[in-house]
Design a protein around this motif. Structure first.
Motif, PDB file in Angstrom:
ATOM      1  N   SER A 171       0.715  -1.143  -0.005  1.00 40.81           N
ATOM      2  CA  SER A 171       0.036   0.044   0.006  1.00 40.81           C
ATOM      3  C   SER A 171       0.841   1.265   0.104  1.00 40.81           C
ATOM      4  O   SER A 171       1.890   1.087   0.119  1.00 40.81           O
ATOM      5  N   ARG A 172       0.478   2.487  -0.208  1.00 36.00           N
ATOM      6  CA  ARG A 172       1.022   3.638  -0.320  1.00 36.00           C
ATOM      7  C   ARG A 172       1.688   3.918   1.293  1.00 36.00           C
ATOM      8  O   ARG A 172       2.648   4.270   1.342  1.00 36.00           O
ATOM      9  N   GLN A 173       0.712   3.336   2.156  1.00 35.42           N
ATOM     10  CA  GLN A 173       1.190   3.675   3.621  1.00 35.42           C
ATOM     11  C   GLN A 173       2.489   2.997   3.865  1.00 35.42           C
ATOM     12  O   GLN A 173       3.574   3.230   4.494  1.00 35.42           O
ATOM     13  N   GLU A 174       2.411   1.735   3.386  1.00 35.51           N
ATOM     14  CA  GLU A 174       3.616   0.753   3.709  1.00 35.51           C
ATOM     15  C   GLU A 174       4.900   1.271   2.939  1.00 35.51           C
ATOM     16  O   GLU A 174       6.070   1.227   3.168  1.00 35.51           O
ATOM     17  N   MET A 175       4.668   1.788   1.621  1.00 36.83           N
ATOM     18  CA  MET A 175       5.941   2.504   0.746  1.00 36.83           C
ATOM     19  C   MET A 175       6.239   3.702   1.614  1.00 36.83           C
ATOM     20  O   MET A 175       7.518   3.938   1.793  1.00 36.83           O
TER      21      MET A 175
END
Length: 197
Positions: free
Chosen positions: A51-55
């Motif tokens: 996800s964007r958050q994990e990136m």
């Protein structure tokens, strides 16, 4: 059966992202903007980061790692005054390397966003607070009373951060190093007025 993941692909993508982060703010970064800028499919980012958050988490983790390299394997609290001065001078110079400017910029961007954007997390705030605590512990081991050690640690760490910010704006490494050395000398004289240093 699915394709076997390449273990080198995620670190390689993260390296390319870190290069790109130098020119695009975290707040505007999406899988789509990265895919367009880096010529990589959005699927690759989803596959490797989820996800964007994990990136964003991976980017900030790498930024903090780069900024903390000079602390790896070092017990600063065991230093005497000369060792502390010499180590801090070298660590500050190391932090101004050209390939570290992205990590510095990330530190300031994320640090400003952390209090207002819960998705960013608290990595930079935690790292900053821990470093203040390390300096305070060192000062206390040098015989400085707890309250004064806290104020001095605040002064040292926050001033170094201010010089980092000035460096990001000016790009003047020589002037920043000279200012830091002058400041560090003043700090040590204030912290240890009875010392000959």
């Amino acid at each position: 059966m699915g394709r076997t993941p390449d273990p080198n692909r995620k670190p390689e993508l993260l390296g390319r992202i870190m290069d790109h982060v130098a020119t695009e703010p975290l707040s505007r970064m999406t899988f789509r903007s990265l895919a367009s800028a880096l010529g990589v499919s959005t699927y690759s980012f989803v596959y490797h980061f989820g996800s964007r958050q994990e990136m964003i988490d991976a980017i900030l983790e790498e930024g903090v790692r780069q900024q903390s390299e000079s602390l790896t394997g070092v017990d600063v609290t065991a230093f005497d005054r000369d060792q502390f001065r010499d180590w801090y001078k070298e660590a500050f110079r190391h932090s101004l390397r050209e390939n570290n400017r992205t990590a510095l910029r990330l530190q300031f961007e994320a640090g400003a966003l952390e209090p207002i954007d819960p998705d960013i997390g608290k990595r930079v705030t935690t790292s900053f607070t821990e470093w203040r605590g390390t300096v305070k512990t060192w000062l206390k081991k040098q015989g400085i009373e707890t309250r004064r050690a806290g104020v001095l640690a605040h002064w040292l760490v926050d001033s170094a951060a201010g010089l980092h910010f000035g460096f990001l704006i000016s790009g003047d490494r020589t002037g920043t190093v000279q200012a830091f050395d002058l400041f560090l000398g003043a700090f040590l004289r204030e912290a240890f007025p009875d010392s000959q240093d």
